[in-house]
Scaffold this active site. Structure first.
Site, mmCIF file in Angstrom:
data_model
loop_
_atom_site.group_PDB
_atom_site.id
_atom_site.type_symbol
_atom_site.label_atom_id
_atom_site.label_comp_id
_atom_site.label_asym_id
_atom_site.label_seq_id
_atom_site.Cartn_x
_atom_site.Cartn_y
_atom_site.Cartn_z
ATOM 1 N N HIS A 121 0.203 6.713 3.894
ATOM 2 C CA HIS A 121 1.623 6.439 4.147
ATOM 3 C C HIS A 121 2.451 7.420 3.330
ATOM 4 C CE1 HIS A 121 0.619 2.697 6.126
ATOM 5 N NE2 HIS A 121 -0.029 2.280 5.055
ATOM 6 N N ASN A 160 3.929 -4.728 7.761
ATOM 7 C CA ASN A 160 4.218 -5.112 6.376
ATOM 8 C C ASN A 160 4.832 -3.942 5.605
ATOM 9 O OD1 ASN A 160 3.248 -7.884 6.338
ATOM 10 N ND2 ASN A 160 1.233 -6.999 6.698
ATOM 11 N N ALA A 210 0.813 -1.225 0.000
ATOM 12 C CA ALA A 210 0.000 0.000 0.000
ATOM 13 C C ALA A 210 0.841 1.267 0.000
ATOM 14 C CB ALA A 210 -0.925 -0.020 1.209
#
Ligand SMILES: NC(=O)c1ccc[n+]([C@@H]2O[C@H](COP(=O)([O-])OP(=O)(O)OC[C@H]3O[C@@H](n4cnc5c(N)ncnc54)[C@H](O)[C@@H]3O)[C@@H](O)[C@H]2O)c1
Length: 276
Positions: free
Chosen positions: A227, A197, A129
């Site tokens: 992020h 992750n 992501a």
């Protein structure tokens, strides 16, 4: 030549949210190059449920991991197992290519990378992501002096977080952006395991684990998980940001993480790799 025989045989290890999505996409996105030849989950209800959505006429449910390995050229690892290391090692030692979703289990995973190289098998780790893994890999060939991941999440995303509770942070008092954590990656993944992750993918791509700084913040204004990555090095400066919606069938997972895994497989099957 029988065209079916030349297709890559894919075994799905873990038939939860991500394994199921990937299995279904192999049919819709990669039907020319690959087919699912096996499903294995320690919870048989999960593999049975997934099998109903797949169009294959033969029974592809396998009763053990060994059986799955025997019918697969490539394993898609999508388990939430404490012994993921062992499962991945077994695939590599059986000379199977593997796509790893639980990359957080490999934050110190250099030995797994070496084993894959030694066995001559392909180990695939999707970007997930986040954006910028292509450039970070290139930048890592020179010197990286600073690397920071800033994750921003809505307040409800921290409701059950043990670190927030232990620090007695009162989430209902937060009125503007507030940093909940700012520190090294090793401590961050212990305190915020949901972030593991993303952090591990950046750590492996950059080779700069010891310099990787993680910041985690929240605000009533944040509606989605985002992020942001900043890297400074010999190459210059990189800044990327993703604002992620959740996967329709799993609110714990960003939709982009699943799409990224499917695209990684698609490129692998088609033999065309765009980007670094
Ligand atoms: N790399 C990324 O960007 C990214 C993003 C999201 C999630 N993940 C990771 O992907 C993995 C799967 O996520 P999910 O949302 O599909 O989880 P999930 O809980 O929906 O599914 C996991 C499945 O694995 C099965 N399982 C557990 N142990 C097993 C074993 N030993 N053998 C066979 N099956 C086993 C469970 O029964 C379950 O059906 C997790 O480790 C998660 O952290 C990675």
């Amino acid at each position: 030549m029988n065209r079916i025989k030349s297709k890559i045989r894919v075994g799905i290890l873990g038939c939860g949210a991500i394994g199921s999505r990937i299995a279904r996409s192999i049919k819709s996105e990669c039907d020319e190059q690959a087919w699912v030849t096996g499903l294995f989950d320690i919870n048989p209800a999960k593999s049975e449920r997934l099998a109903k959505f797949l169009p294959y006429s033969k029974n592809i449910i396998r009763n053990s991991y060994q059986e799955l390995l025997a019918v697969s050229d490539l394993i898609v690892e999508a388990v939430n197992a404490p012994d993921t290391h062992v499962l991945v090692r077994q695939a590599l030692l059986s000379n199977k290519d593997i796509l790893i979703m639980s990359v957080g289990k490999f934050i110190d995973g250099e030995s797994i990378l070496r084993l894959a190289q030694k066995r001559g098998v392909r180990l695939l780790i999707p970007s997930g992501a986040i954006a910028g893994i292509d450039a970070i890999k290139a930048a890592a060939l020179g010197k990286i002096t600073q690397i920071t991941l800033t994750t921003r999440k809505p307040i409800y995303g921290f409701a059950d977080n043990a670190y927030v509770q232990a620090k007695r942070i009162n989430l209902s008092h937060i009125k503007k952006e507030t940093i909940l954590f700012d520190g090294k990656v090793r401590e961050a993944v212990k305190c915020f395991p949901q972030n593991i992750n993303v952090a591990a993918t950046i750590a492996l791509a950059s080779g700069a684990k010891d310099r990787l700084r993680i910041r985690i913040s929240t605000s009533p204004e944040f509606k989605v998980n985002s992020h942001e990555i900043e890297v400074i090095g010999e190459f210059g400066r990189l800044l990327t940001k993703t604002e992620n919606v959740v996967c329709p069938d799993n609110p714990k997972t960003s939709y982009l993480a699943v799409l990224s895994a499917i695209q990684t497989l698609k490129q692998f099957f088609q033999g065309v790799k765009l980007g670094t």
